[in-house]
Scaffold this active site. Structure first.
Site, PDB file in Angstrom:
ATOM      1  N   ILE A 138       0.941  -0.947  -0.054  1.00 33.76           N
ATOM      2  CA  ILE A 138       0.128  -0.116   0.165  1.00 33.76           C
ATOM      3  C   ILE A 138       0.934   1.239  -0.135  1.00 33.76           C
ATOM      4  O   ILE A 138       1.787   1.442   0.829  1.00 33.76           O
ATOM      5  CB  ILE A 138      -1.057  -0.052   1.143  1.00 33.76           C
ATOM      6  N   LYS A 139       0.791   2.053  -1.013  1.00 35.95           N
ATOM      7  CA  LYS A 139       1.539   3.450  -1.157  1.00 35.95           C
ATOM      8  C   LYS A 139       0.831   4.525  -0.145  1.00 35.95           C
ATOM      9  O   LYS A 139      -0.119   4.614  -0.319  1.00 35.95           O
ATOM     10  CB  LYS A 139       1.473   3.726  -2.626  1.00 35.95           C
ATOM     11  N   ILE A 140       1.843   5.156   0.508  1.00 28.79           N
ATOM     12  CA  ILE A 140       1.566   6.120   1.556  1.00 28.79           C
ATOM     13  C   ILE A 140       2.563   7.265   1.031  1.00 28.79           C
ATOM     14  O   ILE A 140       3.604   7.082   1.219  1.00 28.79           O
ATOM     15  CB  ILE A 140       1.676   5.483   2.842  1.00 28.79           C
TER      16      ILE A 140
END
Length: 366
Positions: A138-140
């Protein structure tokens, strides 16, 4: 031997910075995996906006989901997860062979959450559960609000790709958040093996300053920042703090080079890929750059662990009037705003396609 294989043999992973349903259905991604040693994939709102806007592959699904009363954002994430989990299946052999270090894909939370830590944490956990895919990160964003979200998300056991990092300082803040999350898991008796990468954007530095510097400094700022960051990366994972975590079973948060397509038409199209060769790192590259590097790229040197001439080059830029710290903050803000713009365009595109009537088969529309 292709240059892509040489990089792989060196210990650097090559990921594709693109995804469309066409890449999956026509066998192109499978061919890149088999022939060009591509071992992962990244996506972002701009990539999906282009994929959905410029092809008909998604149209029928969008109409059906719209008719079912689903929200625009839910429709998008269902489409994206469908594509990315299919890609993840293709990369699963690499994931299994490397013990989860490689063979992964990435999905970004809504960019509208860049300044909302709690919202980011909730969205990351929700998307991770919804995808139910072990090799999906998951890209944050590594913004001020993103940093505490990274720590909490890692502590929750969600694998993270930290995006929108532009400087060594921004990278170190993200790395510190990762380490804190891992340390908290160890203290809580939890498995410390949580996959993560930290993505440093490179070519946008040089695009931002354009011809504002002497000719001898053109297209050198991004690489100097990368060299400086790579030194910090090497030092971090050679520290007593990390040795303790590694002994407990933790894995390094690998450094990833992003934005490595050449934007200056007068510079070599493989400039950043060749300059950023380094073991235990990742380079996620646009399709055009991947094909160019496979065709005529060369692996002639690797990044020095001591940073090489980075400080000297950065000093030259400062003497030429470039404030790299201020520019790093500006680039991160502009990057977030760019993804916001793409997100709004993407949502509008889904609304329009959801309301349109079918005009024939997918093949006819293409």
């Amino acid at each position: 031997m292709k240059a892509t294989q040489e990089l792989h043999n060196l210990g650097q992973s090559l990921w594709l910075d693109n995804i469309t349903r066409g890449l999956l259905t026509d066998g192109t991604l499978a061919r890149y995996i088999n022939e060009l040693v591509v071992t992962g994939l990244t996506s972002n709102p701009t990539i999906f906006d282009q994929a959905i806007r410029t092809t008909a592959f998604y149209d029928d699904d969008i109409r059906k989901k719209t008719a079912a009363g689903k929200s625009t954002e839910d429709i998008f994430f269902e489409l994206a997860i469908d594509d990315l989990t299919k890609a993840a299946e293709l990369f699963r052999p690499d994931y299994d062979a490397t013990g989860g270090v490689d063979g992964v894909v990435s999905l970004e939370v809504s960019p509208l959450l860049a300044d909302d830590a709690d919202g980011t944490i909730h969205a990351a956990e929700k998307l991770h559960a919804q995808a139910n895919c072990p090799n999906l990160l998951i890209k944050i964003p590594g913004t001020a609000a993103g940093v505490p979200a990274i720590e909490e998300t890692i502590f929750a056991g969600v694998p993270v790709n930290v995006t929108l990092l532009f400087s060594c300082e921004q990278y170190l803040a993200a790395a510190e958040a990762y380490l804190r999350g891992i340390e908290r898991r160890i203290n809580a008796g939890l498995d410390p093996h949580i996959n993560s990468v930290a993505s440093l954007f490179v070519s946008r530095w040089d695009h931002a300053i354009g011809d504002k510097v002497p000719a001898e400094l053109r297209n050198r700022l991004g690489i100097a920042v990368a060299q400086r960051t790579y030194k910090a990366y090497c030092e971090l994972y050679d520290s007593p703090r990390w040795s303790k975590l590694a002994a407990a079973g933790a894995r390094p948060q690998r450094l990833l080079w992003a934005s490595t397509g050449t934007k200056d038409p007068n510079a070599p199209d493989t400039l950043y890929v060749q300059a950023l060769a380094a073991a235990d790192t990742i380079n996620t590259i646009p399709e055009k750059t991947l094909l160019a590097f496979a065709d005529h790229g060369k692996v002639s040197s690797t990044l020095p662990a001591d940073g090489g001439d980075a400080e000297k080059v950065l000093a030259a830029f400062r003497a030429a009037g470039i404030d790299d710290q201020a520019l790093a903050a500006q680039l991160q803000l502009e990057g977030a705003e760019s993804f916001n713009k793409s997100w709004h365009a993407l949502m509008q595109c889904i609304v329009e396609k959801g309301q349109s009537k079918s005009t024939g088969t997918q093949a006819e529309q293409l």
